[in-house]
Design a protein around this motif. Sequence first.
Motif, PDB file in Angstrom:
ATOM      1  N   THR A  48       0.825  -1.004   0.149  1.00  0.00           N
ATOM      2  CA  THR A  48       0.023  -0.031   0.049  1.00  0.00           C
ATOM      3  C   THR A  48       0.976   1.235  -0.035  1.00  0.00           C
ATOM      4  N   THR A  53      -3.192   3.634  -2.296  1.00  0.00           N
ATOM      5  CA  THR A  53      -3.491   2.381  -3.251  1.00  0.00           C
ATOM      6  C   THR A  53      -2.809   1.282  -3.130  1.00  0.00           C
ATOM      7  N   TRP A  55      -1.413  -2.672  -4.088  1.00  0.00           N
ATOM      8  CA  TRP A  55      -0.800  -3.346  -5.213  1.00  0.00           C
ATOM      9  C   TRP A  55      -0.514  -4.948  -4.983  1.00  0.00           C
ATOM     10  N   ASN A 140       0.529  12.717  -8.441  1.00  0.00           N
ATOM     11  CA  ASN A 140       0.011  11.583  -7.471  1.00  0.00           C
ATOM     12  C   ASN A 140       1.286  11.096  -6.500  1.00  0.00           C
TER      13      ASN A 140
END
Length: 218
Positions: A48, A53, A55, A140
């Motif tokens: 994370t 997000t 993965w 991002n």
Amino acid sequence: MKYKLEWKYKLKGKNPVLFTSDWMEGELALELGGDIEKSGKSAYLSFTDQMGTSWTIKEMKKLLTEIEEEPNDLIVYFDGGFDKSANRGGLGTIVYYRQGKKKFRLRANQVFDEMESNNEAEYAAFYYAMTMLEELGVRNTPCEFRGDSQVVIKQLEGEWPCYEDCYNRWLDRIEAKMEKLALLPQYTAIPRNENKEADKLATQALEGKIISSKMQII
């Protein structure tokens, strides 16, 4: 960008035990994740990032390859100076970042006319820093902003209310740019003696000395 590992350790005849690591650099997280996966004791494994997000290990390998050349580990210093006699602001910004295996420093300043106060110059300096990040291609990612203006830092954090229309307009512009770049900001108030470089750039801008430089940090 930093990552943390989350995995479930398989126990014979018992429910798996969930473990979560501390935040760490992507390469180290991937190395540890690979060791855990090879052990055959993991019932579940994910990574994370600081943006929230998650993965898989396969996605993580691809991600690190793709972002290797993107600017990351960003620290931004900003400062604004004000010339009351001319209603002009001097804006100074330094951006430290990593790209691949290299570290860089950007230094830039600018003059902004029709300023009303030193506080407005501080806001303008922060926004100027945001435009530098945009030109650098930052997207991002977490970013730490350091400045000696308590007003700007506390109002951006939402801890202090803002009643002045002039400052609110800058806040709106900054927040819109922050959303556009999808940054995760961290605001750090620092003493003036730790912001000397940005202060010098702001002063030089008011003196007509415009600076724009990039150097690799060895």
